[in-house]
Scaffold this active site. Structure first.
Site, PDB file in Angstrom:
ATOM      1  N   LYS A 122       0.824  -1.210   0.000  1.00 18.82           N
ATOM      2  CA  LYS A 122       0.000   0.000   0.000  1.00 18.82           C
ATOM      3  C   LYS A 122       0.867   1.272   0.000  1.00 18.82           C
ATOM      4  CE  LYS A 122      -3.896  -2.274   2.327  1.00 18.82           C
ATOM      5  NZ  LYS A 122      -4.910  -2.140   3.413  1.00 18.82           N
ATOM      6  N   ASN A 148      -1.932   0.179   6.807  1.00 19.65           N
ATOM      7  CA  ASN A 148      -1.414  -1.091   7.325  1.00 19.65           C
ATOM      8  C   ASN A 148      -0.556  -1.872   6.325  1.00 19.65           C
ATOM      9  OD1 ASN A 148      -3.472  -1.925   5.733  1.00 19.65           O
ATOM     10  ND2 ASN A 148      -4.677  -2.898   7.345  1.00 19.65           N
ATOM     11  N   GLU A 174      -9.750 -10.005  -7.647  1.00 16.96           N
ATOM     12  CA  GLU A 174      -8.807  -8.905  -7.465  1.00 16.96           C
ATOM     13  C   GLU A 174      -7.623  -9.034  -8.425  1.00 16.96           C
ATOM     14  OE1 GLU A 174      -7.973  -9.053  -3.247  1.00 16.96           O
ATOM     15  OE2 GLU A 174     -10.035  -8.466  -2.750  1.00 16.96           O
TER      16      GLU A 174
HETATM   17  P1  GDP Z   1      -8.109  -6.506   5.939  1.00 14.78           P
HETATM   18  O1  GDP Z   1      -8.846  -7.620   5.214  1.00 14.78           O
HETATM   19  O2  GDP Z   1      -7.226  -7.015   7.058  1.00 14.78           O
HETATM   20  O3  GDP Z   1      -7.344  -5.594   4.989  1.00 14.78           O
HETATM   21  O4  GDP Z   1      -9.200  -5.601   6.671  1.00 14.78           O
HETATM   22  P2  GDP Z   1     -10.650  -5.086   6.241  1.00 14.78           P
HETATM   23  O5  GDP Z   1     -11.159  -5.818   5.040  1.00 14.78           O
HETATM   24  O6  GDP Z   1     -11.487  -5.068   7.469  1.00 14.78           O
HETATM   25  O7  GDP Z   1     -10.409  -3.550   5.852  1.00 14.78           O
HETATM   26  C1  GDP Z   1      -9.880  -3.194   4.591  1.00 14.78           C
HETATM   27  C2  GDP Z   1      -8.920  -2.047   4.772  1.00 14.78           C
HETATM   28  O8  GDP Z   1      -9.614  -0.887   5.223  1.00 14.78           O
HETATM   29  C3  GDP Z   1      -7.844  -2.270   5.859  1.00 14.78           C
HETATM   30  O9  GDP Z   1      -6.773  -3.047   5.408  1.00 14.78           O
HETATM   31  C4  GDP Z   1      -7.431  -0.846   6.177  1.00 14.78           C
HETATM   32  O10 GDP Z   1      -6.532  -0.296   5.199  1.00 14.78           O
HETATM   33  C5  GDP Z   1      -8.768  -0.107   6.060  1.00 14.78           C
HETATM   34  N1  GDP Z   1      -9.399   0.031   7.377  1.00 14.78           N
HETATM   35  C6  GDP Z   1      -9.873  -0.957   8.202  1.00 14.78           C
HETATM   36  N2  GDP Z   1     -10.374  -0.437   9.345  1.00 14.78           N
HETATM   37  C7  GDP Z   1     -10.216   0.918   9.229  1.00 14.78           C
HETATM   38  C8  GDP Z   1     -10.544   2.023  10.084  1.00 14.78           C
HETATM   39  O11 GDP Z   1     -11.082   1.870  11.190  1.00 14.78           O
HETATM   40  N3  GDP Z   1     -10.230   3.288   9.613  1.00 14.78           N
HETATM   41  C9  GDP Z   1      -9.657   3.494   8.401  1.00 14.78           C
HETATM   42  N4  GDP Z   1      -9.383   4.766   8.017  1.00 14.78           N
HETATM   43  N5  GDP Z   1      -9.329   2.471   7.577  1.00 14.78           N
HETATM   44  C10 GDP Z   1      -9.595   1.203   7.994  1.00 14.78           C
END
Ligand code: GDP
Length: 139
Positions: free
Chosen positions: A11, A114, A128
């Protein structure tokens, strides 16, 4: 039984912080073969499409801003049990909760920024990967 391919992105935060090389080293050292890779930047429309599943989440706008603010590395990776093993290698979404030695523990700065994406299912990995690569770009 799960498939043998997953999709990842390094990222914008990790690119800005100079971690492309270190992250690719962790990925290949863990036994993943890179079968497609490109250095590119997502448009707003790309990011909104890619993350459409999150469009009702309160952080959707921030996520799109973040993912479009600079270049990313997109890649398709091959290994037995790729999706699950890659999720283990990157660690929890929030780096504070990520296990020691995982890519997010080492290189992520926050739950939002992250460092890496990892597909969460074989089906999404295929969708994807096809979003970013044409057949002739996959080896
Ligand atoms: P992943 O599968 O571990 O990437 O997590 P998710 O699918 O839940 O979320 C997708 C992406 O959204 C994450 O990797 C983060 O970059 C972003 N994200 C998740 N939670 C938050 C949050 O609380 N705030 C913000 N700004 N971004 C978030």
């Amino acid at each position: 039984m799960t498939g043998n391919r997953t999709f990842t992105m390094i990222k914008p935060d990790a690119v800005e912080n100079g971690h492309i090389g270190a992250i690719l080293e962790k990925i290949t050292a863990a036994g993943f073969k890179i079968v497609a890779m490109k250095y590119t930047q997502l448009s707003r429309r790309d990011a909104e499409t890619f993350y459409a599943i999150h469009k009702e989440r309160p952080f959707f706008g921030e996520l799109v801003e973040f993912m479009t603010r600079g270049p990313i590395v997109a890649a398709i990776l091959e290994k037995d049990n790729a999706v699950e093993d890659f999720r283990a290698l990157i660690g929890a979404t929030n780096p504070e909760q990520a296990a020691e030695g995982t890519i997010r523990k080492l290189y992520a700065t926050s739950v939002a920024e992250n460092a890496v994406h990892g597909a969460d299912s074989d089906e999404n990995a295929a969708i994807e990967g096809a979003f970013h690569f044409s057949g002739r770009e996959i080896f």
